[in-house]
Design a protein around this motif. Structure first.
Motif, PDB file in Angstrom:
ATOM      1  N   PHE A  36       0.843  -1.201   0.000  1.00 49.04           N
ATOM      2  CA  PHE A  36       0.000   0.000   0.000  1.00 49.04           C
ATOM      3  C   PHE A  36       0.881   1.256   0.000  1.00 49.04           C
ATOM      4  O   PHE A  36       0.642   2.200  -0.755  1.00 49.04           O
ATOM      5  CB  PHE A  36      -0.913  -0.042   1.217  1.00 49.04           C
ATOM      6  CG  PHE A  36      -1.980   1.012   1.312  1.00 49.04           C
ATOM      7  CD1 PHE A  36      -2.361   1.803   0.235  1.00 49.04           C
ATOM      8  CD2 PHE A  36      -2.642   1.196   2.520  1.00 49.04           C
ATOM      9  CE1 PHE A  36      -3.369   2.763   0.360  1.00 49.04           C
ATOM     10  CE2 PHE A  36      -3.644   2.143   2.649  1.00 49.04           C
ATOM     11  CZ  PHE A  36      -4.010   2.931   1.572  1.00 49.04           C
ATOM     12  N   TYR A  37       1.927   1.240   0.814  1.00 48.63           N
ATOM     13  CA  TYR A  37       2.867   2.357   0.879  1.00 48.63           C
ATOM     14  C   TYR A  37       3.492   2.635  -0.490  1.00 48.63           C
ATOM     15  O   TYR A  37       3.492   3.765  -0.983  1.00 48.63           O
ATOM     16  CB  TYR A  37       3.957   2.069   1.912  1.00 48.63           C
ATOM     17  CG  TYR A  37       5.138   3.001   1.840  1.00 48.63           C
ATOM     18  CD1 TYR A  37       5.087   4.254   2.442  1.00 48.63           C
ATOM     19  CD2 TYR A  37       6.298   2.645   1.162  1.00 48.63           C
ATOM     20  CE1 TYR A  37       6.166   5.123   2.372  1.00 48.63           C
ATOM     21  CE2 TYR A  37       7.375   3.499   1.088  1.00 48.63           C
ATOM     22  CZ  TYR A  37       7.304   4.738   1.691  1.00 48.63           C
ATOM     23  OH  TYR A  37       8.380   5.603   1.608  1.00 48.63           O
ATOM     24  N   GLN A  38       4.012   1.592  -1.110  1.00 52.18           N
ATOM     25  CA  GLN A  38       4.698   1.790  -2.395  1.00 52.18           C
ATOM     26  C   GLN A  38       3.715   2.214  -3.483  1.00 52.18           C
ATOM     27  O   GLN A  38       4.041   3.051  -4.324  1.00 52.18           O
ATOM     28  CB  GLN A  38       5.459   0.531  -2.804  1.00 52.18           C
ATOM     29  CG  GLN A  38       6.484   0.784  -3.876  1.00 52.18           C
ATOM     30  CD  GLN A  38       7.525   1.827  -3.459  1.00 52.18           C
ATOM     31  OE1 GLN A  38       8.003   1.860  -2.332  1.00 52.18           O
ATOM     32  NE2 GLN A  38       7.870   2.714  -4.371  1.00 52.18           N
ATOM     33  N   ASN A  39       2.518   1.657  -3.459  1.00 53.26           N
ATOM     34  CA  ASN A  39       1.495   2.095  -4.412  1.00 53.26           C
ATOM     35  C   ASN A  39       1.213   3.587  -4.237  1.00 53.26           C
ATOM     36  O   ASN A  39       1.105   4.321  -5.225  1.00 53.26           O
ATOM     37  CB  ASN A  39       0.191   1.303  -4.217  1.00 53.26           C
ATOM     38  CG  ASN A  39       0.271  -0.115  -4.737  1.00 53.26           C
ATOM     39  OD1 ASN A  39       1.204  -0.499  -5.428  1.00 53.26           O
ATOM     40  ND2 ASN A  39      -0.720  -0.909  -4.389  1.00 53.26           N
ATOM     41  N   THR A  40       1.095   4.011  -2.994  1.00 51.94           N
ATOM     42  CA  THR A  40       0.783   5.420  -2.722  1.00 51.94           C
ATOM     43  C   THR A  40       1.926   6.329  -3.164  1.00 51.94           C
ATOM     44  O   THR A  40       1.681   7.432  -3.677  1.00 51.94           O
ATOM     45  CB  THR A  40       0.456   5.611  -1.228  1.00 51.94           C
ATOM     46  OG1 THR A  40      -0.601   4.710  -0.873  1.00 51.94           O
ATOM     47  CG2 THR A  40       0.010   7.024  -0.940  1.00 51.94           C
ATOM     48  N   ARG A  41       3.156   5.866  -3.009  1.00 53.60           N
ATOM     49  CA  ARG A  41       4.288   6.645  -3.548  1.00 53.60           C
ATOM     50  C   ARG A  41       4.120   6.812  -5.054  1.00 53.60           C
ATOM     51  O   ARG A  41       4.343   7.895  -5.601  1.00 53.60           O
ATOM     52  CB  ARG A  41       5.624   5.936  -3.262  1.00 53.60           C
ATOM     53  CG  ARG A  41       6.066   5.838  -1.826  1.00 53.60           C
ATOM     54  CD  ARG A  41       6.397   7.153  -1.168  1.00 53.60           C
ATOM     55  NE  ARG A  41       7.427   7.915  -1.837  1.00 53.60           N
ATOM     56  CZ  ARG A  41       8.596   8.227  -1.310  1.00 53.60           C
ATOM     57  NH1 ARG A  41       8.925   7.802  -0.119  1.00 53.60           N
ATOM     58  NH2 ARG A  41       9.447   8.959  -1.986  1.00 53.60           N
ATOM     59  N   GLY A  42       3.710   5.756  -5.727  1.00 53.67           N
ATOM     60  CA  GLY A  42       3.480   5.822  -7.166  1.00 53.67           C
ATOM     61  C   GLY A  42       2.382   6.794  -7.535  1.00 53.67           C
ATOM     62  O   GLY A  42       2.511   7.550  -8.516  1.00 53.67           O
ATOM     63  N   TYR A  43       1.296   6.812  -6.768  1.00 60.61           N
ATOM     64  CA  TYR A  43       0.226   7.779  -7.045  1.00 60.61           C
ATOM     65  C   TYR A  43       0.771   9.204  -6.893  1.00 60.61           C
ATOM     66  O   TYR A  43       0.498  10.077  -7.717  1.00 60.61           O
ATOM     67  CB  TYR A  43      -0.963   7.600  -6.099  1.00 60.61           C
ATOM     68  CG  TYR A  43      -1.521   6.197  -6.006  1.00 60.61           C
ATOM     69  CD1 TYR A  43      -1.612   5.366  -7.126  1.00 60.61           C
ATOM     70  CD2 TYR A  43      -1.986   5.699  -4.793  1.00 60.61           C
ATOM     71  CE1 TYR A  43      -2.131   4.087  -7.025  1.00 60.61           C
ATOM     72  CE2 TYR A  43      -2.505   4.425  -4.689  1.00 60.61           C
ATOM     73  CZ  TYR A  43      -2.575   3.619  -5.787  1.00 60.61           C
ATOM     74  OH  TYR A  43      -3.079   2.366  -5.685  1.00 60.61           O
ATOM     75  N   HIS A  44       1.517   9.416  -5.840  1.00 55.63           N
ATOM     76  CA  HIS A  44       2.104  10.734  -5.559  1.00 55.63           C
ATOM     77  C   HIS A  44       3.015  11.182  -6.707  1.00 55.63           C
ATOM     78  O   HIS A  44       2.949  12.325  -7.152  1.00 55.63           O
ATOM     79  CB  HIS A  44       2.886  10.659  -4.245  1.00 55.63           C
ATOM     80  CG  HIS A  44       3.716  11.846  -3.925  1.00 55.63           C
ATOM     81  ND1 HIS A  44       3.186  13.020  -3.432  1.00 55.63           N
ATOM     82  CD2 HIS A  44       5.052  12.042  -4.024  1.00 55.63           C
ATOM     83  CE1 HIS A  44       4.166  13.887  -3.243  1.00 55.63           C
ATOM     84  NE2 HIS A  44       5.308  13.325  -3.584  1.00 55.63           N
ATOM     85  N   TRP A  45       3.846  10.289  -7.183  1.00 51.31           N
ATOM     86  CA  TRP A  45       4.799  10.640  -8.245  1.00 51.31           C
ATOM     87  C   TRP A  45       4.129  10.858  -9.597  1.00 51.31           C
ATOM     88  O   TRP A  45       4.572  11.680 -10.394  1.00 51.31           O
ATOM     89  CB  TRP A  45       5.838   9.528  -8.408  1.00 51.31           C
ATOM     90  CG  TRP A  45       6.772   9.352  -7.262  1.00 51.31           C
ATOM     91  CD1 TRP A  45       7.229  10.335  -6.403  1.00 51.31           C
ATOM     92  CD2 TRP A  45       7.378   8.140  -6.830  1.00 51.31           C
ATOM     93  NE1 TRP A  45       8.063   9.794  -5.468  1.00 51.31           N
ATOM     94  CE2 TRP A  45       8.188   8.439  -5.707  1.00 51.31           C
ATOM     95  CE3 TRP A  45       7.323   6.829  -7.278  1.00 51.31           C
ATOM     96  CZ2 TRP A  45       8.932   7.483  -5.040  1.00 51.31           C
ATOM     97  CZ3 TRP A  45       8.068   5.871  -6.609  1.00 51.31           C
ATOM     98  CH2 TRP A  45       8.858   6.198  -5.511  1.00 51.31           C
ATOM     99  N   ASN A  46       3.090  10.099  -9.884  1.00 51.98           N
ATOM    100  CA  ASN A  46       2.541  10.058 -11.236  1.00 51.98           C
ATOM    101  C   ASN A  46       1.243  10.818 -11.445  1.00 51.98           C
ATOM    102  O   ASN A  46       0.760  10.892 -12.579  1.00 51.98           O
ATOM    103  CB  ASN A  46       2.345   8.589 -11.654  1.00 51.98           C
ATOM    104  CG  ASN A  46       3.669   7.878 -11.802  1.00 51.98           C
ATOM    105  OD1 ASN A  46       4.486   8.256 -12.632  1.00 51.98           O
ATOM    106  ND2 ASN A  46       3.893   6.870 -10.989  1.00 51.98           N
ATOM    107  N   ILE A  47       0.669  11.381 -10.381  1.00 54.27           N
ATOM    108  CA  ILE A  47      -0.628  12.056 -10.507  1.00 54.27           C
ATOM    109  C   ILE A  47      -0.536  13.231 -11.476  1.00 54.27           C
ATOM    110  O   ILE A  47       0.466  13.937 -11.520  1.00 54.27           O
ATOM    111  CB  ILE A  47      -1.141  12.511  -9.111  1.00 54.27           C
ATOM    112  CG1 ILE A  47      -2.611  12.858  -9.164  1.00 54.27           C
ATOM    113  CG2 ILE A  47      -0.356  13.672  -8.543  1.00 54.27           C
ATOM    114  CD1 ILE A  47      -3.490  11.672  -9.357  1.00 54.27           C
ATOM    115  N   LYS A  48      -1.580  13.402 -12.271  1.00 53.42           N
ATOM    116  CA  LYS A  48      -1.663  14.501 -13.235  1.00 53.42           C
ATOM    117  C   LYS A  48      -3.087  15.037 -13.217  1.00 53.42           C
ATOM    118  O   LYS A  48      -3.999  14.408 -12.700  1.00 53.42           O
ATOM    119  CB  LYS A  48      -1.329  14.017 -14.638  1.00 53.42           C
ATOM    120  CG  LYS A  48       0.109  13.529 -14.791  1.00 53.42           C
ATOM    121  CD  LYS A  48       0.479  13.352 -16.242  1.00 53.42           C
ATOM    122  CE  LYS A  48       1.874  12.824 -16.461  1.00 53.42           C
ATOM    123  NZ  LYS A  48       2.905  13.177 -15.569  1.00 53.42           N
TER     124      LYS A  48
END
Length: 159
Positions: free
Chosen positions: A31-43
């Motif tokens: 869940f943590y790593q997924n959320t990092r991905g959302y943070h990095w890739n959100i547009k």
């Protein structure tokens, strides 16, 4: 007394709790790593709002990861620490690259559902074991996360 661990809990129940906590640790880690991905890739239009919100969430998840691992150690067991093991045990799947805010929030809501359900199972077991430390931790997490679910659900307008 030989069937009790160093904090006075039944060794067999402590082992079962540690196993469930390791499963929780695996889910939190994915869940943590997924959320990092959302943070990095959100547009998109909600970039600024969601970028900050996702950072708040992954920082909170990081704290919980450490607390769960330390609780496993307190029960006199070892926390798992390998991502390959996390992927194996986690009910939360690795997310693909997600740039859409509503998609990310829906994945977050699904992850919370998994986490909260698992924490309720641990809460029940910790109550049976007389493990107030684990019980208090799970109660605090559930209360806090239920509010987060309400807030994220409001964003995507889902109940």
């Amino acid at each position: 007394m030989s069937d009790l661990n160093q904090i006075g809990l039944d060794k067999a129940k402590s082992k079962e709790l540690a196993e469930k906590l390791n499963k929780l640790l695996a889910n939190y880690s994915v869940f943590y790593q997924n959320t990092r991905g959302y943070h990095w890739n959100i547009k998109g239009d909600d970039f600024f709002e969601l970028h900050v919100k996702f950072e708040e969430l992954y920082n909170d998840l990081l704290v919980k990861i450490d607390e769960v691992a330390e609780r496993i150690l307190t029960l006199n067991h070892s926390p798992n620490h390998r991502y390959s093991g996390y992927i194996e045990k986690s009910e939360i799947a690795e997310s693909n690259r997600v740039a859409d805010g509503k998609t990310a929030v829906r994945e977050i809501l699904n992850a919370f559902k998994t986490i909260i359900t698992l924490q309720r199972d641990i809460l029940e077991l910790s109550d049976e074991a007389g493990d107030e430390g684990t019980n208090a931790l799970m109660s605090d997490y559930i209360r806090e996360q239920e509010k987060e679910v309400w807030m994220y659900s409001s964003y995507v307008d889902e109940n």
